[in-house]
Design a protein around this motif. Structure first.
Motif, mmCIF file in Angstrom:
data_model
loop_
_atom_site.group_PDB
_atom_site.id
_atom_site.type_symbol
_atom_site.label_atom_id
_atom_site.label_comp_id
_atom_site.label_asym_id
_atom_site.label_seq_id
_atom_site.Cartn_x
_atom_site.Cartn_y
_atom_site.Cartn_z
ATOM 1 N N HIS A 193 1.023 -0.960 -0.001
ATOM 2 C CA HIS A 193 0.194 0.052 0.124
ATOM 3 C C HIS A 193 0.823 1.113 -0.119
ATOM 4 C CE1 HIS A 193 -3.884 1.919 0.429
ATOM 5 N NE2 HIS A 193 -3.307 2.562 1.677
ATOM 6 N N LYS A 194 1.308 1.445 -1.183
ATOM 7 C CA LYS A 194 2.284 2.728 -1.356
ATOM 8 C C LYS A 194 1.662 3.938 -1.466
ATOM 9 C CE LYS A 194 6.167 -0.220 -2.829
ATOM 10 N NZ LYS A 194 7.307 -0.607 -3.926
ATOM 11 N N THR A 195 1.244 4.539 -0.374
ATOM 12 C CA THR A 195 0.823 5.944 -0.335
ATOM 13 C C THR A 195 1.167 6.794 0.614
ATOM 14 O OG1 THR A 195 -1.005 5.369 1.185
ATOM 15 C CG2 THR A 195 -1.453 4.863 -1.280
ATOM 16 N N GLY A 196 0.838 7.947 0.974
ATOM 17 C CA GLY A 196 1.450 8.997 1.773
ATOM 18 C C GLY A 196 2.806 9.506 1.252
ATOM 19 N N MET A 197 2.819 9.709 0.032
ATOM 20 C CA MET A 197 4.302 9.902 -0.704
ATOM 21 C C MET A 197 4.135 11.510 -1.154
ATOM 22 S SD MET A 197 5.471 6.558 -2.516
ATOM 23 C CE MET A 197 3.873 6.474 -3.617
ATOM 24 N N ALA A 198 5.165 12.358 -0.895
ATOM 25 C CA ALA A 198 5.495 13.460 -1.669
ATOM 26 C C ALA A 198 4.475 14.616 -1.231
ATOM 27 C CB ALA A 198 5.122 13.569 -3.397
ATOM 28 N N SER A 199 5.230 15.249 -0.119
ATOM 29 C CA SER A 199 4.053 16.041 0.697
ATOM 30 C C SER A 199 4.051 17.473 -0.106
ATOM 31 C CB SER A 199 4.602 16.609 1.883
ATOM 32 O OG SER A 199 6.012 16.838 1.959
ATOM 33 N N ALA A 200 4.963 17.766 -1.151
ATOM 34 C CA ALA A 200 5.016 18.876 -1.758
ATOM 35 C C ALA A 200 4.964 18.525 -3.222
ATOM 36 C CB ALA A 200 6.309 19.655 -1.893
ATOM 37 N N ILE A 201 5.577 17.654 -4.071
ATOM 38 C CA ILE A 201 5.541 17.372 -5.453
ATOM 39 C C ILE A 201 5.742 15.998 -5.633
ATOM 40 C CG2 ILE A 201 6.635 17.956 -7.745
ATOM 41 C CD1 ILE A 201 7.532 20.693 -6.565
ATOM 42 N N TYR A 202 4.937 15.689 -6.257
ATOM 43 C CA TYR A 202 4.995 13.969 -7.146
ATOM 44 C C TYR A 202 5.471 14.321 -8.550
ATOM 45 C CZ TYR A 202 3.861 9.581 -8.958
ATOM 46 O OH TYR A 202 4.005 8.408 -9.809
ATOM 47 N N CYS A 203 6.329 13.892 -9.216
ATOM 48 C CA CYS A 203 6.908 13.814 -10.497
ATOM 49 C C CYS A 203 6.879 12.411 -11.039
ATOM 50 C CB CYS A 203 8.279 14.419 -10.530
ATOM 51 S SG CYS A 203 8.830 14.878 -12.112
ATOM 52 N N GLY A 204 5.836 12.410 -12.136
ATOM 53 C CA GLY A 204 5.660 11.026 -12.547
ATOM 54 C C GLY A 204 6.800 10.274 -13.567
ATOM 55 N N TYR A 205 6.302 9.255 -13.854
ATOM 56 C CA TYR A 205 7.141 8.665 -14.843
ATOM 57 C C TYR A 205 7.338 9.326 -16.552
ATOM 58 C CZ TYR A 205 7.568 5.082 -18.741
ATOM 59 O OH TYR A 205 7.925 4.314 -19.870
ATOM 60 N N GLY A 206 8.482 9.637 -16.650
ATOM 61 C CA GLY A 206 8.838 10.455 -17.859
ATOM 62 C C GLY A 206 8.673 11.743 -17.907
ATOM 63 N N SER A 207 8.542 12.313 -16.661
ATOM 64 C CA SER A 207 8.212 13.920 -16.669
ATOM 65 C C SER A 207 9.666 14.380 -16.707
ATOM 66 C CB SER A 207 7.448 13.978 -15.722
ATOM 67 O OG SER A 207 5.975 13.617 -15.789
ATOM 68 N N SER A 208 9.550 15.765 -16.923
ATOM 69 C CA SER A 208 10.796 16.611 -16.461
ATOM 70 C C SER A 208 10.435 17.545 -15.486
ATOM 71 C CB SER A 208 11.137 17.334 -18.063
ATOM 72 O OG SER A 208 12.372 17.964 -17.668
ATOM 73 N N LEU A 209 11.265 17.894 -14.547
ATOM 74 C CA LEU A 209 11.013 18.915 -13.511
ATOM 75 C C LEU A 209 12.111 19.717 -13.557
ATOM 76 C CD1 LEU A 209 9.388 19.945 -11.021
ATOM 77 C CD2 LEU A 209 10.322 18.302 -9.571
ATOM 78 N N THR A 210 11.973 21.184 -13.488
ATOM 79 C CA THR A 210 12.916 22.153 -13.299
ATOM 80 C C THR A 210 12.547 22.847 -12.317
ATOM 81 O OG1 THR A 210 13.659 22.142 -15.532
ATOM 82 C CG2 THR A 210 14.167 24.308 -14.197
ATOM 83 N N LEU A 211 13.373 23.147 -10.955
ATOM 84 C CA LEU A 211 13.007 24.020 -9.715
ATOM 85 C C LEU A 211 14.047 25.140 -9.857
ATOM 86 C CD1 LEU A 211 11.818 21.280 -7.162
ATOM 87 C CD2 LEU A 211 10.590 23.220 -7.630
ATOM 88 N N ARG A 212 13.646 26.300 -9.522
ATOM 89 C CA ARG A 212 14.461 27.512 -9.246
ATOM 90 C C ARG A 212 14.101 28.408 -8.207
ATOM 91 N NH1 ARG A 212 14.927 27.335 -15.000
ATOM 92 N NH2 ARG A 212 16.745 26.550 -15.916
ATOM 93 N N ASN A 213 14.801 28.506 -7.318
ATOM 94 C CA ASN A 213 14.440 29.832 -6.593
ATOM 95 C C ASN A 213 13.309 29.496 -5.704
ATOM 96 O OD1 ASN A 213 16.718 31.564 -7.672
ATOM 97 N ND2 ASN A 213 15.344 31.757 -9.307
#
Length: 202
Positions: A67-87
């Protein structure tokens, strides 16, 4: 709320940009992505945003392996996505597993790289029961530049899958991790309070 993405849910194959936004006090029960859920193959750029007091919880007394839940309090980034975070700032977020979760494995589709780039971001006073503050799952690569990790806590939790309280960055089995000019101060974890590696990375 029940369901994924307590604040915003982004469906597959979209490009989204968030700038000068506050994601505060969002909540997910027994699901994933307290503030922001990026489904598979999403391109996301986040600049000058704040993520504070976001929470994900899971049903108690259920084995993690089943039962894999309760994950990523801020951001969940899924399969094959691209995430850029600045500042951007991440403060006082709480989860069972990770503040940011990056996934590059899909039970049906297999593995696909999910690249992550973070620059001049602050992670402070976040709490995760297991698997670190940033959990980089399976295949992929991550670049962190000029980021600050301070006073984050990874608790020791024992369930049917064992005890796991990896450090601020849990690289799992990913292939490339590049960290430049980052600062780690007063973080708490049992298996590498700052960085936990399960295999050799470049």
């Amino acid at each position: 709320m029940e369901g994924q993405g307590g604040g915003i849910y982004v469906t597959p194959n979209h490009t989204v940009n968030f700038k000068n936004m506050n994601f505060n006090n969002n909540y997910c029960y027994d699901s994933t992505g307290g503030a922001l859920f990026l489904y598979n193959t999403v391109t996301c750029i986040i600049d000058s945003c704040n993520f504070e007091n976001n929470t994900v919880t899971r049903e108690e007394d259920v084995a993690w392996a089943n039962h894999k839940t309760g994950m990523a309090s801020a951001i969940y980034c899924g399969y094959g996505s691209s995430l850029t975070l600045r500042n951007s700032n991440f403060r006082k977020n709480t989860s069972y597993n990770s503040t940011i979760l990056v996934v590059s494995y899909n039970d049906t589709l297999g593995k696909k790289q999910t690249p992550v780039y973070m620059e001049k971001c602050t992670f402070e006073n976040n709490t995760s029961s297991k698997s670190g503050i940033i959990y980089l799952d399976e295949l992929g690569y991550c670049d962190l530049v000029d980021c600050n990790f301070k006073d984050n806590t990874i608790l020791m939790v024992s369930d049917n899958s064992g005890i796991a309280d990896y450090g601020c960055i849990n690289a799992d089995t990913m292939e490339k991790l590049d960290i430049k000019n980052c600062y780690f101060s007063n973080n708490t974890g049992n298996w590498g309070a700052c960085i936990s590696l399960k295999k050799d990375v470049t």
